[in-house]
Design a protein around this motif. Sequence first.
Motif, PDB file in Angstrom:
ATOM      1  N   THR A  82       0.841  -1.196   0.000  1.00 18.49           N
ATOM      2  CA  THR A  82       0.000   0.000   0.000  1.00 18.49           C
ATOM      3  C   THR A  82       0.876   1.245   0.000  1.00 18.49           C
ATOM      4  O   THR A  82       0.621   2.208  -0.725  1.00 18.49           O
ATOM      5  CB  THR A  82      -0.932   0.001   1.224  1.00 18.49           C
ATOM      6  N   TYR A  83       1.916   1.219   0.800  1.00 21.23           N
ATOM      7  CA  TYR A  83       2.885   2.319   0.861  1.00 21.23           C
ATOM      8  C   TYR A  83       3.489   2.559  -0.528  1.00 21.23           C
ATOM      9  O   TYR A  83       3.586   3.688  -1.008  1.00 21.23           O
ATOM     10  CB  TYR A  83       3.935   1.951   1.910  1.00 21.23           C
ATOM     11  N   TRP A  85       2.188   1.617  -3.449  1.00 28.71           N
ATOM     12  CA  TRP A  85       1.126   2.030  -4.380  1.00 28.71           C
ATOM     13  C   TRP A  85       0.860   3.524  -4.228  1.00 28.71           C
ATOM     14  O   TRP A  85       0.750   4.252  -5.209  1.00 28.71           O
ATOM     15  CB  TRP A  85      -0.156   1.225  -4.165  1.00 28.71           C
ATOM     16  N   GLU A  86       0.735   3.989  -2.995  1.00 27.81           N
ATOM     17  CA  GLU A  86       0.457   5.400  -2.762  1.00 27.81           C
ATOM     18  C   GLU A  86       1.604   6.277  -3.258  1.00 27.81           C
ATOM     19  O   GLU A  86       1.377   7.367  -3.799  1.00 27.81           O
ATOM     20  CB  GLU A  86       0.172   5.640  -1.280  1.00 27.81           C
ATOM     21  N   GLU A  90       1.395   9.167  -6.455  1.00 31.86           N
ATOM     22  CA  GLU A  90       1.938  10.531  -6.411  1.00 31.86           C
ATOM     23  C   GLU A  90       2.924  10.777  -7.556  1.00 31.86           C
ATOM     24  O   GLU A  90       2.905  11.835  -8.183  1.00 31.86           O
ATOM     25  CB  GLU A  90       2.615  10.807  -5.059  1.00 31.86           C
ATOM     26  N   TYR A 102       6.840  11.463   1.228  1.00 29.43           N
ATOM     27  CA  TYR A 102       6.092  10.330   1.767  1.00 29.43           C
ATOM     28  C   TYR A 102       6.983   9.094   1.896  1.00 29.43           C
ATOM     29  O   TYR A 102       6.996   8.429   2.931  1.00 29.43           O
ATOM     30  CB  TYR A 102       4.884  10.035   0.883  1.00 29.43           C
TER      31      TYR A 102
END
Length: 125
Positions: A82-83, A85-86, A90, A102
């Motif tokens: 998830t980290y 993917w996010e 961006e 991030y």
Amino acid sequence: MQKYLLIAIGGALGSIARYGVASWVANRFGIRFPYGTLAVNISACIIIGFTMSLLGRHTDIPPAWRFLIPVGFIGAYSTFSTYEWETLVELREGAFGIAALYAIGSFAAGLGATWGGSVLGDLFG
């Protein structure tokens, strides 16, 4: 209510898969290096990239699959994906500064929080 059931089912399957994959890899390659966790994290990145891209392009796939696979299964299997993917979202949007902040911030804060939790565990243990 259906989405919670799907998340729970996916989560149970993801937890079992995480244990199975990590154990199998560790038994095969040893534990001197965390090969099992690495295998889980990288395979989760492949799964989330594939799933989110597929679900984003095919509106004919029921939305319930988002709860079962990305939220439930992958959420329990590995949050590292998830980290990643996010961060990719961006980058794709051209928000390079946000992506870098991030990615680096999550790593640094996560490592710091892990250290802090470890210190607390040692104090209270």
